[in-house]
Design an enzyme around this catalytic site. Structure first.
Site, short mmCIF file in Angstrom:
data_model
loop_
_atom_site.label_atom_id
_atom_site.label_comp_id
_atom_site.label_asym_id
_atom_site.label_seq_id
_atom_site.Cartn_x
_atom_site.Cartn_y
_atom_site.Cartn_z
CG ASP A 7 39.53 36.29 39.79
OD1 ASP A 7 40.33 35.43 39.34
OD2 ASP A 7 38.91 37.07 39.06
CG ASP A 9 43.76 39.60 35.17
OD1 ASP A 9 44.26 40.69 35.52
OD2 ASP A 9 43.49 39.34 33.98
#
Length: 184
Positions: A7, A9
């Site tokens: 991922d 953010d």
């Protein structure tokens, strides 16, 4: 281990600041020739734009290391109806992904109404989307997230933008968030 799915953010950066250890982790992946893919359920940006965004933060990776909900949505629609048409409420990353799989934009009788994240959501766009779904277009959401973080608050995400169209058209959307798979 075949590879890493990462991922962005909150893992690599938070509010445009690189998280401690992220640069050394990416350097380790590259130095050890590890396979890795950055996965995001955002449909707003293309892989190249994401590459440039991370580059501005000092993280240098190739655009091929990104897979977005726009790409997953485009792949899903291409499997359902190759060379179809869509009315899109979304940003350039989503529209570009659809063009790349042979889709054309159509605001009169599309196969699909596709909704992704956008800051230009309008009543007129919502009204047309409802009309098109009621005429037979299938409603598609790039993901089912209701909210997303923006700076220090929350903003409506794709699931929130699809909901009024769903309610007014009487047609539940298909969210392509479960199609975010690709070999790493």
């Amino acid at each position: 281990m075949r590879g890493f799915v990462i991922d962005m953010d909150g893992v690599l950066y938070h509010m445009q600041k690189v998280i401690p250890g992220a640069l050394s982790f990416i350097a380790w992946l590259q130095a050890n020739d590890k396979k890795f893919l950055f996965l995001t359920n955002s449909s707003e940006r293309s892989p190249r734009e994401l590459q440039e965004k991370l580059g501005r933060m000092g993280i240098a990776v190739n655009a091929s290391h990104f897979y977005t909900s726009a790409l997953a949505t485009a792949a899903f629609l291409h499997r359902q109806r190759p060379n179809g048409t869509a009315y899109v409420i979304g940003e350039p990353g989503l529209i570009s992904a659809l063009y790349d799989v042979g889709y054309s934009m159509n605001d009169s009788n599309p196969d699909y109404v596709v909704v992704g994240e956008t800051r230009s959501y309008s009543y007129a766009a919502m009204e047309l989307a409802v009309k098109l779904v009621r005429k037979g277009a299938r409603l598609i959401g790039t993901n089912c997230d209701i909210t997303d973080r923006s700076q220090d608050s929350f903003v409506p995400a794709c699931g929130s933008l699809v909901k009024p169209i769903e309610m007014a058209s009487g047609s539940a959307p298909h969210h392509t968030h479960d199609t975010h798979t690709r070999s790493v």
